[in-house]
Motif scaffolding. Structure first.
Motif, PDB file in Angstrom:
ATOM      1  N   TYR A  18       0.869  -1.187   0.000  1.00  8.49           N
ATOM      2  CA  TYR A  18       0.000   0.000   0.000  1.00  8.49           C
ATOM      3  C   TYR A  18       0.904   1.234   0.000  1.00  8.49           C
ATOM      4  O   TYR A  18       1.514   1.586   1.012  1.00  8.49           O
ATOM      5  CB  TYR A  18      -0.922  -0.006   1.218  1.00  8.49           C
ATOM      6  CG  TYR A  18      -2.058   0.995   1.095  1.00  8.49           C
ATOM      7  CD1 TYR A  18      -3.284   0.605   0.580  1.00  8.49           C
ATOM      8  CD2 TYR A  18      -1.886   2.332   1.454  1.00  8.49           C
ATOM      9  CE1 TYR A  18      -4.330   1.515   0.438  1.00  8.49           C
ATOM     10  CE2 TYR A  18      -2.921   3.248   1.314  1.00  8.49           C
ATOM     11  CZ  TYR A  18      -4.134   2.834   0.804  1.00  8.49           C
ATOM     12  OH  TYR A  18      -5.154   3.745   0.648  1.00  8.49           O
ATOM     13  N   ALA A  19       0.981   1.915  -1.148  1.00  6.32           N
ATOM     14  CA  ALA A  19       2.000   2.953  -1.342  1.00  6.32           C
ATOM     15  C   ALA A  19       1.551   4.361  -0.974  1.00  6.32           C
ATOM     16  O   ALA A  19       2.390   5.229  -0.723  1.00  6.32           O
ATOM     17  CB  ALA A  19       2.461   2.937  -2.803  1.00  6.32           C
ATOM     18  N   GLU A  20       0.222   4.630  -0.941  1.00  9.16           N
ATOM     19  CA  GLU A  20      -0.242   6.006  -0.722  1.00  9.16           C
ATOM     20  C   GLU A  20       0.154   6.557   0.647  1.00  9.16           C
ATOM     21  O   GLU A  20       0.337   7.744   0.811  1.00  9.16           O
ATOM     22  CB  GLU A  20      -1.776   6.096  -0.858  1.00  9.16           C
ATOM     23  CG  GLU A  20      -2.276   6.217  -2.270  1.00  9.16           C
ATOM     24  CD  GLU A  20      -2.386   4.878  -2.987  1.00  9.16           C
ATOM     25  OE1 GLU A  20      -3.033   4.835  -4.026  1.00  9.16           O
ATOM     26  OE2 GLU A  20      -1.833   3.876  -2.503  1.00  9.16           O
ATOM     27  N   ARG A  21       0.257   5.666   1.604  1.00  9.99           N
ATOM     28  CA  ARG A  21       0.548   6.102   2.972  1.00  9.99           C
ATOM     29  C   ARG A  21       1.181   4.945   3.723  1.00  9.99           C
ATOM     30  O   ARG A  21       0.840   3.785   3.509  1.00  9.99           O
ATOM     31  CB  ARG A  21      -0.757   6.530   3.649  1.00  9.99           C
ATOM     32  CG  ARG A  21      -0.592   6.959   5.092  1.00  9.99           C
ATOM     33  CD  ARG A  21      -1.814   7.682   5.548  1.00  9.99           C
ATOM     34  NE  ARG A  21      -1.777   7.912   6.991  1.00  9.99           N
ATOM     35  CZ  ARG A  21      -2.457   8.871   7.590  1.00  9.99           C
ATOM     36  NH1 ARG A  21      -3.208   9.680   6.869  1.00  9.99           N
ATOM     37  NH2 ARG A  21      -2.409   9.022   8.902  1.00  9.99           N
ATOM     38  N   VAL A  22       2.107   5.265   4.625  1.00 13.62           N
ATOM     39  CA  VAL A  22       2.738   4.226   5.440  1.00 13.62           C
ATOM     40  C   VAL A  22       1.709   3.734   6.459  1.00 13.62           C
ATOM     41  O   VAL A  22       1.167   4.524   7.241  1.00 13.62           O
ATOM     42  CB  VAL A  22       3.987   4.768   6.170  1.00 13.62           C
ATOM     43  CG1 VAL A  22       4.578   3.691   7.077  1.00 13.62           C
ATOM     44  CG2 VAL A  22       5.027   5.231   5.159  1.00 13.62           C
ATOM     45  N   LEU A  23       1.422   2.453   6.407  1.00 11.47           N
ATOM     46  CA  LEU A  23       0.456   1.852   7.332  1.00 11.47           C
ATOM     47  C   LEU A  23       1.208   0.902   8.260  1.00 11.47           C
ATOM     48  O   LEU A  23       1.386  -0.279   7.965  1.00 11.47           O
ATOM     49  CB  LEU A  23      -0.635   1.104   6.554  1.00 11.47           C
ATOM     50  CG  LEU A  23      -1.502   1.940   5.601  1.00 11.47           C
ATOM     51  CD1 LEU A  23      -2.445   1.046   4.806  1.00 11.47           C
ATOM     52  CD2 LEU A  23      -2.299   2.999   6.360  1.00 11.47           C
ATOM     53  N   THR A  24       1.686   1.428   9.371  1.00  6.97           N
ATOM     54  CA  THR A  24       2.462   0.584  10.295  1.00  6.97           C
ATOM     55  C   THR A  24       1.564  -0.376  11.065  1.00  6.97           C
ATOM     56  O   THR A  24       1.969  -1.482  11.399  1.00  6.97           O
ATOM     57  CB  THR A  24       3.251   1.454  11.293  1.00  6.97           C
ATOM     58  OG1 THR A  24       2.344   2.392  11.881  1.00  6.97           O
ATOM     59  CG2 THR A  24       4.377   2.195  10.590  1.00  6.97           C
ATOM     60  N   GLU A  25       0.324   0.070  11.338  1.00  4.68           N
ATOM     61  CA  GLU A  25      -0.615  -0.803  12.045  1.00  4.68           C
ATOM     62  C   GLU A  25      -2.037  -0.415  11.653  1.00  4.68           C
ATOM     63  O   GLU A  25      -2.429   0.746  11.776  1.00  4.68           O
ATOM     64  CB  GLU A  25      -0.428  -0.679  13.558  1.00  4.68           C
ATOM     65  CG  GLU A  25      -1.209  -1.724  14.343  1.00  4.68           C
ATOM     66  CD  GLU A  25      -0.840  -1.736  15.814  1.00  4.68           C
ATOM     67  OE1 GLU A  25       0.246  -2.266  16.141  1.00  4.68           O
ATOM     68  OE2 GLU A  25      -1.632  -1.220  16.627  1.00  4.68           O
TER      69      GLU A  25
END
Length: 672
Positions: free
Chosen positions: A428-435
């Motif tokens: 998922y490149a649009e935003r960093v999704l750490t959790e």
């Protein structure tokens, strides 16, 4: 195989093939067959070599088509193959390489010839080539009734070979060739624009001697897909040519030390195997394609498709309940292994289509999948397909979306996906999704698909299914990630802008048309109706979440308050007034509490006030609406969609099968 050839293009000049397609009848007991079948190769897999093989086969077939009705040599070749398959099981157990090798070679030649025959003649004409029966001296023949069943005998033999011969290194190639030949037998559909509803081959497969093998064939093809057995290394599955002039086995095989077919190395001379083949199991891929073709055959006039019945009714090996007497084709399979394979293989269209069929048609599989505690292993690959919508064909995207829609019909699924916490979603490149929860990620991907569709394809079918999946989930939205909440409101913002733009265009167009009666006015009313339908649906989704789980979703309330001005224009709109009542009430209630708390509030403080307010808000003040629930229903005559789709998958991804694109009638190359 006699004189060696240096390239596939020299095949038509080979003396054995010339004799096979010549004017002289060859008895099935003739030593010629040993010579013809003593070649060693690995089937070519790249399109250039397969095209060359096709062209060479066509040249041989032209002569065979002309002379075979008088010689019956094709029938003799089939009988030679049939006689050799009778000992195949024992040969496999005894590791008799030579016997299996020659049986495989006979089937390979039959398959090559059959493919060209089917692409160039009707099934009735094909039957003529299988009905010759020699009577009297050479050259005298008749079309005997007892030979009518030579096609059925061959079909039945291929099915027996697939279900009964153990899968070993030495039998891998002949098992693969049997699956491939069944696909070729069914390929007559490729050369018809209309869906075949009556077919000689279909009739043989659904009646008579083939019918009792239905469940075993479906089960074996499924297990081939599950096991993903890779092609064994060269030298273990075909009889390899010796460089020292042969050996004992070659001596047995009429002393033929070199064969024309030795030019068939993997991928052809001097080329590499395709990346697709390096990554997958040819037998698993081909078995899955055959399974999809069989499952999508149209029902016979007098009985439903037995292969589809088998797929609809098989059960888990751990299920001890009795089989229904109404379905003779039911069987059991290991659901855990099947689930694992389905999770691992979703990159291919055909695996996604299989998953769709099983979830839609087999209630045992659907119940099992929905009960899994590791549902993310299945859902994440489906979300990746949707996320990379630009790289996928539209059919693959549809199937992935419908799978989500089917899953979201279940309330248990809709609750559990918010309990599964994922870390670092790298694709998922649009935003960093750490959790993020699986539920929030699912919402993000579906909304992204809607936005992509709005700006690119504008496919109403895609919109409808995306919104239906969101609607099904909306009452169970839990602890939405702040980014997911933002994207829900952002989508509404995008729709609102689009609505205003179309409204403005419609107004200008109306003014212009009053002054001129010449130019036709664009149908802005229709565009406006579509956008308003989507806006209404989005408002219903937001409303459903607020009325059912407001206290679980402070981030959605925060996003709603942050963009409250967006909703102002819809308060008095006749299409949205009713649904806006609750949203308006929530905005007013929380805005008032924030104003009382003072200015310059931090994000954390705002969320705290929202959480406190959610407890204080009287639930009876929110108007109840009917529950949002959408169920996937196949359109009438689904075969009009699925049969061309399945055959386009066969055309594009079957191993070592090539058809001339100019001959294909069922679909255009754009959709293939």
């Amino acid at each position: 195989m006699g004189a060696n050839s240096s390239s596939i293009s020299e095949l038509p000049e080979n003396e054995y093939l010339k004799k096979l397609s010549g004017a002289e009848p060859i008895s099935e007991n003739d030593p010629f067959w040993n010579q013809l079948l003593s070649f060693s190769f690995t089937t070519p897999t790249n399109s250039a070599d397969l095209k060359l093989l096709e062209e060479a086969t066509i040249s041989v077939c032209k002569s065979l088509v002309e002379k075979n009705p008088r010689t019956g040599n094709l029938g003799s070749l089939v009988k030679v193959f049939l006689s050799r398959t009778k000992e195949l099981k024992i040969s496999a157990e005894c590791q008799n390489h030579l016997f299996i090798w020659q049986a495989h070679n006979a089937l390979f030649i039959i398959c090559c010839l059959l493919k060209v025959f089917i692409s160039r003649m009707s099934e009735e004409e094909l039957q003529v080539h299988f009905t010759y029966e020699e009577k009297g001296g050479a050259g005298s023949g008749s079309y005997g009734a007892e030979c009518e069943d030579l096609i059925e005998e061959l079909l039945c033999c291929l099915i027996q070979l697939i279900v009964e011969i153990p899968l070993l290194d030495i039998t891998y190639s002949i098992s693969l060739e049997a699956v491939t030949t069944l696909i070729v037998f069914l390929s007559c559909q490729l050369f018809h624009k209309e869906i075949l509803r009556e077919s000689i081959i279909h009739r043989y497969l659904m009646h008579g001697r083939c019918l009792p093998y239905t469940s075993r064939l479906v089960k074996t093809l499924l297990y081939n897909f599950i096991r993903q057995e890779r092609s064994p290394p060269p030298g273990t599955h075909v009889f390899q040519q010796q460089t020292d002039g042969g050996g004992l086995l070659y001596g047995i095989a009429s002393g033929v030390a070199t064969g024309l077919w030795t030019v068939f190395t993997l991928g052809g001379v001097g080329s590499k195997a395709s990346p697709q083949l390096e990554q997958c199991s040819p037998l698993a891929n081909q078995s899955l394609l055959l399974l999809l073709v069989l499952a999508n055959l149209t029902d016979a006039p007098d009985m439903p498709n037995p292969y589809r019945q088998a797929i609809m009714s098989f059960k888990n090996t751990q299920d001890n309940t009795a089989f229904s007497s109404s379905n003779p084709h039911a069987f059991q399979i290991n659901f855990n292994s099947l689930y694992t394979a389905l999770c691992e293989q979703q990159k291919s269209d055909q695996a996604t289509l299989l998953l769709y069929m099983l979830l839609h048609q087999n209630s045992n599989v659907r119940t099992y999948v929905l009960a899994r505690t590791d549902i993310e292993n299945l859902v994440l690959p489906i979300l990746e397909i949707l996320y990379h919508v630009e790289e996928r064909n539209s059919h693959h995207v549809y199937m992935a979306l419908i799978i989500l829609l089917i899953l979201t019909e279940d309330d248990g699924f809709n609750r559990s996906i918010h309990e599964v916490i994922l870390k670092n979603i790298t694709w998922y490149a649009e935003r960093v999704l750490t959790e993020i929860s699986l539920g929030s990620l699912l919402i993000l991907v579906v909304i992204r698909t809607i936005q992509y569709n709005m700006t690119r394809t504008r496919d109403k079918y895609l919109h409808t299914n995306c919104l239906a999946a969101l609607a099904n989930m909306s009452a169970q939205f839990r602890s939405l990630h702040q980014y997911a909440a933002q994207r829900i409101i952002s989508l509404f913002s995008l729709l609102s802008k689009k609505h205003n733009k179309v409204l403005e265009q419609a107004t200008q167009s109306l003014r212009g048309s009053l002054g001129s009666s010449d130019s036709p006015c664009p149908d802005y009313a229709q565009d406006l109706n579509v956008i308003e339908e989507v806006i209404r649906m989005m408002l219903e989704i937001i409303n459903s979440c607020l009325t059912n789980s407001l206290h679980h979703n402070p981030n959605l309330v925060y996003a709603l308050l942050y963009k409250r001005d967006l909703f102002e224009q819809f308060r008095t709109h006749p299409s949205f007034q009713d649904i806006m009542q609750n949203i308006d009430l929530v905005i007013s209630f929380f805005s008032s509490r924030l104003e009382q708390a003072g200015a310059e509030l931090s994000v954390e403080r705002v969320l705290e006030i929202i959480k406190q307010g959610a407890v204080a808000l009287p639930k009876d003040r929110l108007r109840k609406f009917p529950e949002l629930k959408f169920k996937y229903v196949e359109e009438e005559q689904p075969e009009e969609f699925f049969i061309p789709y399945v055959w386009s998958l066969v055309y594009n991804s079957a191993v070592a099968l090539y058809w001339n694109p100019h001959d294909i009638q069922l679909f255009t190359m754009d959709s293939g």
